[in-house]
Structures are given as structure tokens and as C-alpha cells.
Design an enzyme around this catalytic site. Structure first.
Site, short mmCIF file in Angstrom:
data_model
loop_
_atom_site.label_atom_id
_atom_site.label_comp_id
_atom_site.label_asym_id
_atom_site.label_seq_id
_atom_site.Cartn_x
_atom_site.Cartn_y
_atom_site.Cartn_z
N TYR A 199 -11.84 27.43 -22.82
CA TYR A 199 -10.70 27.06 -21.98
C TYR A 199 -10.72 25.54 -21.83
O TYR A 199 -11.45 24.98 -21.00
CB TYR A 199 -10.75 27.75 -20.60
CG TYR A 199 -10.60 29.26 -20.64
CD1 TYR A 199 -10.11 29.91 -21.78
CD2 TYR A 199 -10.94 30.04 -19.56
CE1 TYR A 199 -9.97 31.28 -21.81
CE2 TYR A 199 -10.79 31.43 -19.58
CZ TYR A 199 -10.32 32.04 -20.72
OH TYR A 199 -10.18 33.41 -20.76
N PRO B 11 4.59 34.57 -24.28
CA PRO B 11 5.87 35.25 -24.50
C PRO B 11 5.69 36.39 -25.51
O PRO B 11 4.82 36.32 -26.37
CB PRO B 11 6.77 34.14 -25.08
CG PRO B 11 5.88 33.00 -25.44
CD PRO B 11 4.57 33.19 -24.76
#
Ligand code: NAP
Length: 313
Positions: free
Chosen positions: A70, A232
């Protein structure tokens, strides 16, 4: 400021249990934790990331999910600077992929035992810890996300042997699994598994059998993408008409209903919703106080579950 039995001032007053009490690796934790992946978005605003993490702790969050990949150690650095050793936060990281700055995701598979060891060491450095409480082995067996090929197809037993040796040495406190299938979990049980972290939410309940096996084996079920994730193309809990209707009738937001449903669904569920938005953090913790009645639960249970077939890399 409160006092401990020895008379020294405690650094923080005891925080409430967000969402009630759960268990992670034999340690009591709040059922509502925090997924730190979204904090990558705050890479240029360290102060905001630290404020958000400290606010989470004040609200009772004491279980935080992270990864070296991350932000290539940036998010781990936020955790190191936000929490003190005596804050009682159970940090759970994952190995099995390495940062790939500039890559599409940006991470790449790193499944070989020597890569797992190097990743544990990188996490120790960036988190500033001498022992990582829980390390999830991020397998690439179950989607969505990366898939293994070539020398990255590694036998689970070889990986567990490495992680078990690190646990014996005290480098890590406990072993978890992520991105694992039912067969893999069954094979791994003798090693002692603290938690399973697979993609799972109200709209993606393909792993119901694994959730039940975890319940039987007293393994924490820690769904990632509990709201459907930020990518998405994945189904979002907050788009579901039944969720929106329940939100209206309970005076809550759709995201809160999605989280409350997970907490109601099974007692071994621990949540790690991800956010970089302080208001969403407050709302997510408050979801732990929402009581869903039987009629609402029946309506939510009837929501169609969909496969997560997004290839992330
Ligand atoms: N083991 C694995 O392979 C793996 C994979 C992916 C993720 N994870 C872990 O799982 C955690 C959770 O997954 P995730 O963060 O990808 O997905 P998620 O928690 O399902 O959803 C995060 C998305 O929801 C939004 N959100 C959060 N709280 C909200 C609220 N109250 N109202 C409206 N929108 C809200 C966030 O945007 P805002 O920031 O704007 O709130 C973000 O776009 C991650 O943070 C990470 O620690 C693990």
C-alpha cells in the site's frame, strides 16, 4: 487521564468496543476495525492520515489491516507514526505480493518462500515493529485480483512451512490466509489459522461455505471489499435497492446498512472497511450500533449475490 494499577498515567482512556467485542489471534478486538488501503490516497497529506488513524483509535478501532504494497511502505509508515506500542492496536499485514511502483496496480505476485520472508522483513521495518501480530498469506487462488503463473505458482505447504518457522521464532504472532479457496483453507488448518480475509459482502457471498468453516474452526472472518471496494466494475453494496430502503427506514446510510448486515450475519465477522474520509470513518464505526430487525434481515438476505470476476492484474 486514567491511571494503571502501578499508578502511572495511561496514555489513552479505555476506548469503547466499536461494534462489540470480537477475537483476532486470541486477542480481544473491536468487531469494527479499519482497512488502511484507502490511505494511499493521502500519501501527500501525512498529517490527515495520522489524524484519521488516531481518530479511529479514539473511536475504539484496535484492528488495522495493511500491506507493504500500500503505497510501497507509505501506509505502513502512517501506522508506525500514528500508533504507540501501548495503544493495543492489532496490526495485520499481508505477504504474497510486492510493491510494483509504476505498475498497473501497482503490485506483482511474490509468492515464493524467500519472497514471503523478505516481505515480512520489509513490513517489520516500515511498521517499526519487532513482531507483526498477524501476517496474512495472500494466496492468488481466489479472485478478484492477481493470478499466479510460472515460478509464482507455489505449493501452499511450502509457504506455510516458512510462516510457521517465523511464528516459532516470534517474528510474527499468528498466520492468516487471504485469497484462499476452501481446499486451501482445509489444508492449512493444522498450521493454526487466525483469520481468513477474502472478498465478501452483502452483494458477493460466494464464500458462504468458507465463512461457515471458519465459524466452526473459531477463525475470524475478515471480508475485504465489505462495501464492494472502490474499483469500478465491482458490484457495490450501496447501489442495492434493498440496502437503500433499509437505510431510509433505519435513519442510516446505505454503507452503514451494508456493514451492519455483515455484523449481524455471523458472530466471527470482523470488519475492515476502508476510507480516507473522516466522516465515513465516523459513520462506519457508528454502524456497529445499528440493530437490524428480522424483516429487514430477510430483505437483505434476499439480495442477489454476484461473482467478483474483475481481473486486477
Ligand atoms: N486481502 C486482500 O487481498 C485485500 C484486497 C483489497 C483490500 N483489502 C483490505 O480490505 C480493506 C477494505 O477494502 P476496500 O477499502 O478496498 O473496500 P471497501 O471497504 O469495500 O470500500 C471502500 C470504498 O468505499 C468508500 N467508503 C468507505 N466508507 C464509506 C461510507 N461510510 N460511505 C460511503 N462510502 C464509503 C471508500 O471511499 P472513501 O475513502 O471516500 O470513504 C472507498 O471508495 C482495504 O482497505 C484493505 O485494507 C485486502
Amino acid at each position: 487521564m486514567t491511571q494503571n494499577p502501578a499508578g502511572f498515567p495511561n496514555p489513552m482512556p479505555p476506548a469503547p468496543r466499536a461494534g462489540g467485542a470480537g477475537t483476532m489471534a486470541s486477542r480481544p478486538v473491536s468487531r469494527i476495525g479499519f482497512g488502511a488501503m484507502q490511505l494511499e490516497r493521502l500519501h501527500a497529506d501525512r498529517a490527515a492520515a495520522l489524524v484519521l488513524l488516531r481518530r479511529a483509535r479514539e473511536l475504539g478501532v484496535d484492528h488495522v489491516d495493511t500491506a507493504q504494497f500500500y503505497g510501497d511502505g507509505v501506509v505502513n509508515g502512517f501506522l508506525r507514526d500514528a500508533f504507540r506500542g501501548d495503544d493495543g492496536v492489532v496490526v495485520v499485514t499481508k505477504v504474497g505480493a510486492d510493491p510494483d511502483p509504476g505498475g498497473a496496480l501497482p503490485l506483482r505476485p511474490a509468492q515464493r518462500p524467500e519472497q514471503l520472508r523478505a516481505s515480512v522483513e520489509a513490513n517489520l521495518r516500515s511498521l517499526g515493529l519487532e513482531q507483526i501480530p498477524v501476517v496474512n498469506l495472500r494466496r492468488l487462488d481466489a479472485g478478484p485480483g492477481l493470478r499466479a503463473s510460472g515460478d509464482q505458482v507455489v505449493d501452499l505447504d511450502d509457504q506455510l512451512a516458512l510462516l510457521t518457522s517465523l511464528r516459532d521464532a516470534g517474528t510474527i504472532g499468528a498466520i492468516g490466509l487471504s485469497g484462499v479457496g476452501l481446499d486451501g483453507l482445509r489444508r492449512a488448518l493444522p498450521a493454526g489459522i487466525a483469520c481468513v480475509q477474502n472478498a465478501y459482502s452483502l452483494v458477493s457471498r460466494g464464500d458462504e461455505d468458507m465463512l461457515r468453516l471458519c465459524l466452526d474452526e473459531k477463525i475470524a472472518w475478515v471480508p475485504f471489499f465489505p462495501l464492494g471496494g472502490s474499483f469500478p466494475g465491482l458490484p457495490k453494496v450501496t447501489d442495492e435497492p434493498a440496502v437503500i430502503a433499509a437505510a431510509r427506514s433505519h435513519g442510516a446510510t446505505p454503507a452503514q446498512i451494508g456493514l451492519a448486515w455483515l455484523l449481524h450475519h455471523a458472530p466471527h465477522v470482523l470488519l475492515i472497511p476502508g476510507t480516507a474520509d473522516p466522516d465515513h470513518l465516523e459513520a462506519n464505526v457508528a454502524a456497529g450500533t445499528i440493530a437490524l430487525d428480522d424483516t429487514t434481515l430477510v430483505a437483505l438476505d434476499a439480495v442477489r449475490s454476484r461473482a467478483l470476476d474483475l481481473a486486477l492484474g
